[in-house]
Design a protein around this motif. Structure first.
Motif, PDB file in Angstrom:
ATOM      1  N   LEU A  70       0.794  -1.342  -0.079  1.00  0.00           N
ATOM      2  CA  LEU A  70       0.042  -0.064  -0.001  1.00  0.00           C
ATOM      3  C   LEU A  70       0.931   1.248   0.081  1.00  0.00           C
ATOM      4  N   ARG A  71       1.861   1.278   0.726  1.00  0.00           N
ATOM      5  CA  ARG A  71       2.841   2.337   0.834  1.00  0.00           C
ATOM      6  C   ARG A  71       3.511   2.777  -0.531  1.00  0.00           C
ATOM      7  N   HIS A  72       3.910   1.562  -1.216  1.00  0.00           N
ATOM      8  CA  HIS A  72       4.498   1.549  -2.490  1.00  0.00           C
ATOM      9  C   HIS A  72       3.633   2.235  -3.758  1.00  0.00           C
ATOM     10  N   LEU A  73       2.327   1.827  -3.633  1.00  0.00           N
ATOM     11  CA  LEU A  73       1.607   2.153  -4.319  1.00  0.00           C
ATOM     12  C   LEU A  73       0.672   3.433  -4.146  1.00  0.00           C
ATOM     13  N   ASP A  74       0.595   3.833  -2.822  1.00  0.00           N
ATOM     14  CA  ASP A  74      -0.167   5.162  -2.365  1.00  0.00           C
ATOM     15  C   ASP A  74      -1.525   5.031  -2.890  1.00  0.00           C
ATOM     16  N   TRP A  75      -2.297   3.691  -2.619  1.00  0.00           N
ATOM     17  CA  TRP A  75      -3.577   3.517  -2.966  1.00  0.00           C
ATOM     18  C   TRP A  75      -4.492   3.626  -1.573  1.00  0.00           C
ATOM     19  N   GLU A  76      -5.746   3.220  -1.971  1.00  0.00           N
ATOM     20  CA  GLU A  76      -6.608   3.187  -0.663  1.00  0.00           C
ATOM     21  C   GLU A  76      -6.686   1.546  -0.601  1.00  0.00           C
ATOM     22  N   ARG A  77      -6.982   1.002   0.888  1.00  0.00           N
ATOM     23  CA  ARG A  77      -6.961  -0.428   0.997  1.00  0.00           C
ATOM     24  C   ARG A  77      -8.014  -1.168   0.250  1.00  0.00           C
ATOM     25  N   SER A  78      -9.023  -0.437  -0.127  1.00  0.00           N
ATOM     26  CA  SER A  78     -10.304  -1.255  -0.722  1.00  0.00           C
ATOM     27  C   SER A  78      -9.644  -1.491  -2.361  1.00  0.00           C
ATOM     28  N   SER A  81      -7.346  -4.220  -2.462  1.00  0.00           N
ATOM     29  CA  SER A  81      -7.898  -5.565  -1.813  1.00  0.00           C
ATOM     30  C   SER A  81      -8.709  -6.111  -3.503  1.00  0.00           C
ATOM     31  N   HIS A  82      -9.307  -5.147  -3.913  1.00  0.00           N
ATOM     32  CA  HIS A  82     -10.097  -5.453  -5.237  1.00  0.00           C
ATOM     33  C   HIS A  82      -8.955  -6.119  -6.383  1.00  0.00           C
ATOM     34  N   MET A  83      -7.984  -5.239  -6.521  1.00  0.00           N
ATOM     35  CA  MET A  83      -6.835  -5.505  -7.655  1.00  0.00           C
ATOM     36  C   MET A  83      -6.324  -6.763  -7.372  1.00  0.00           C
ATOM     37  N   LEU A  84      -5.900  -7.113  -5.798  1.00  0.00           N
ATOM     38  CA  LEU A  84      -5.543  -8.413  -5.558  1.00  0.00           C
ATOM     39  C   LEU A  84      -6.276  -9.459  -6.141  1.00  0.00           C
ATOM     40  N   SER A  85      -7.696  -9.364  -5.711  1.00  0.00           N
ATOM     41  CA  SER A  85      -8.674 -10.254  -6.203  1.00  0.00           C
ATOM     42  C   SER A  85      -8.525 -10.514  -7.680  1.00  0.00           C
ATOM     43  N   ARG A  86      -8.534  -9.630  -8.355  1.00  0.00           N
ATOM     44  CA  ARG A  86      -8.455  -9.771  -9.690  1.00  0.00           C
ATOM     45  C   ARG A  86      -7.112 -10.468 -10.205  1.00  0.00           C
ATOM     46  N   MET A  87      -6.024 -10.003  -9.613  1.00  0.00           N
ATOM     47  CA  MET A  87      -4.928 -10.762  -9.708  1.00  0.00           C
ATOM     48  C   MET A  87      -4.878 -12.108  -9.448  1.00  0.00           C
ATOM     49  N   GLU A  88      -5.425 -12.332  -8.345  1.00  0.00           N
ATOM     50  CA  GLU A  88      -5.350 -14.024  -7.979  1.00  0.00           C
ATOM     51  C   GLU A  88      -6.083 -14.781  -8.719  1.00  0.00           C
ATOM     52  N   LYS A  89      -7.051 -14.349  -9.371  1.00  0.00           N
ATOM     53  CA  LYS A  89      -7.953 -14.928 -10.257  1.00  0.00           C
ATOM     54  C   LYS A  89      -7.234 -15.167 -11.613  1.00  0.00           C
ATOM     55  N   ARG A  90      -6.170 -14.204 -11.726  1.00  0.00           N
ATOM     56  CA  ARG A  90      -5.567 -14.560 -13.221  1.00  0.00           C
ATOM     57  C   ARG A  90      -4.179 -15.141 -12.708  1.00  0.00           C
ATOM     58  N   GLY A  91      -4.132 -15.465 -11.386  1.00  0.00           N
ATOM     59  CA  GLY A  91      -2.870 -16.312 -11.329  1.00  0.00           C
ATOM     60  C   GLY A  91      -1.575 -15.614 -10.980  1.00  0.00           C
ATOM     61  N   MET A  92      -1.786 -14.463 -10.913  1.00  0.00           N
ATOM     62  CA  MET A  92      -0.396 -13.596 -10.779  1.00  0.00           C
ATOM     63  C   MET A  92       0.130 -13.626  -9.488  1.00  0.00           C
ATOM     64  N   VAL A  93      -0.701 -13.430  -8.406  1.00  0.00           N
ATOM     65  CA  VAL A  93      -0.209 -13.285  -6.935  1.00  0.00           C
ATOM     66  C   VAL A  93      -1.250 -14.147  -6.055  1.00  0.00           C
ATOM     67  N   CYS A  94      -0.642 -14.307  -5.052  1.00  0.00           N
ATOM     68  CA  CYS A  94      -1.350 -14.805  -4.008  1.00  0.00           C
ATOM     69  C   CYS A  94      -1.256 -14.290  -2.508  1.00  0.00           C
ATOM     70  N   ARG A  95      -2.260 -14.463  -1.608  1.00  0.00           N
ATOM     71  CA  ARG A  95      -2.146 -13.684  -0.322  1.00  0.00           C
ATOM     72  C   ARG A  95      -2.210 -14.581   0.654  1.00  0.00           C
ATOM     73  N   LYS A  96      -1.625 -14.607   1.541  1.00  0.00           N
ATOM     74  CA  LYS A  96      -1.253 -15.487   2.880  1.00  0.00           C
ATOM     75  C   LYS A  96      -1.298 -14.639   4.107  1.00  0.00           C
ATOM     76  N   PRO A  97      -1.855 -15.388   5.078  1.00  0.00           N
ATOM     77  CA  PRO A  97      -1.745 -14.636   6.358  1.00  0.00           C
ATOM     78  C   PRO A  97      -0.337 -14.336   6.760  1.00  0.00           C
ATOM     79  N   SER A  98      -0.171 -13.139   7.222  1.00  0.00           N
ATOM     80  CA  SER A  98       1.198 -12.685   8.210  1.00  0.00           C
ATOM     81  C   SER A  98       1.679 -13.458   9.026  1.00  0.00           C
TER      82      SER A  98
END
Length: 161
Positions: A70-78, A81-98
Motif C-alpha cells: 500500500l505504501r509503495h502504491l499510495d492506494w486506498e486499502r479497498s 484489495s479489489h486489484m489483488l482479488s482480480r490478480m489472484e483470479k488471473r494467477g499472478m499473485v497470492c495472499r497469505k496470512p502474515s
C-alpha cells in the motif's frame, strides 16, 4: 474553520505559470494514457496490475506485507484489495496470512506473475525510453528529479498525498 477564498484574492497564475502547469498536466496525462495503452496492447496488463507486480518482483523473496505494498502504491486499502482479488483470479499473485501480524497479509508474486512482468517489462521500458527519456537531456532529467524532490514533500506536509 477555513473560509473560501474570494475571487478577488485568488493568486491567479501568471501566463508563464499557467503554461507550465498546463504543460505538466498534458505531459502527465499523456504519459499515463500511453503507458496504459502500451501495456494493454503488448502484455494484456493494466498499468495498475503492472504497478503491483513491480515492487513484488523487485523484493528479495517476491513478497511484501500488504501494508508495505500500500505504501509503495499510495492506494486506498479497498482498491488494493479489489486489484489483488482480480490478480489472484488471473494467477499472478497470492495472499497469505502474515506470520508477524495476525490481521495482516503477505502478498506474493506467483511464477505466472513473474513470467507476466518479465514479459511486459522490456516493451514497457522501450516505450518509456523512446517516448520520454530519449527526449530529455541529462540536465532536464535532473531538473525533473529536483522538481519532484521539492513538490512531493510539500504535498505530504499538506496531507494531500
Amino acid at each position: 474553520m477555513q473560509t473560501p477564498t474570494s475571487a478577488n484574492s485568488v493568486p491567479w497564475l501568471t501566463k508563464h505559470e499557467d503554461a507550465a502547469w498546463r504543460s505538466f498536466l498534458a505531459l502527465s496525462r499523456g504519459m499515463e494514457r500511453a503507458i496504459d495503452r502500451q501495456l494493454q496492447r503488448d502484455s494484456e496488463l493494466s498499468s495498475s496490475e503492472y504497478h503491483v507486480l513491480v515492487p513484488l518482483s523487485e523484493s528479495q523473496d517476491g513478497s511484501l506485507p500488504s501494508r508495505e505494498l500500500l505504501r509503495h502504491l499510495d492506494w486506498e486499502r479497498s482498491r488494493l484489495s479489489h486489484m489483488l482479488s482480480r490478480m489472484e483470479k488471473r494467477g499472478m499473485v497470492c495472499r497469505k496470512p502474515s506470520p508477524q501480524d495476525a490481521r495482516g497479509l503477505i502478498v506474493e508474486i506467483t511464477e505466472h506473475g513473474r513470467q507476466v512482468i518479465n514479459g511486459a517489462a522490456p516493451s514497457h521500458l522501450t516505450m518509456v525510453r523512446e517516448a520520454f527519456m530519449d527526449n530529455l537531456s541529462t540536465d532536464e532529467m535532473q531538473a525533473l528529479v529536483n522538481m519532484a524532490d521539492k513538490v512531493i514533500p510539500r504535498l505530504e506536509n499538506m496531507n494531500l498525498i
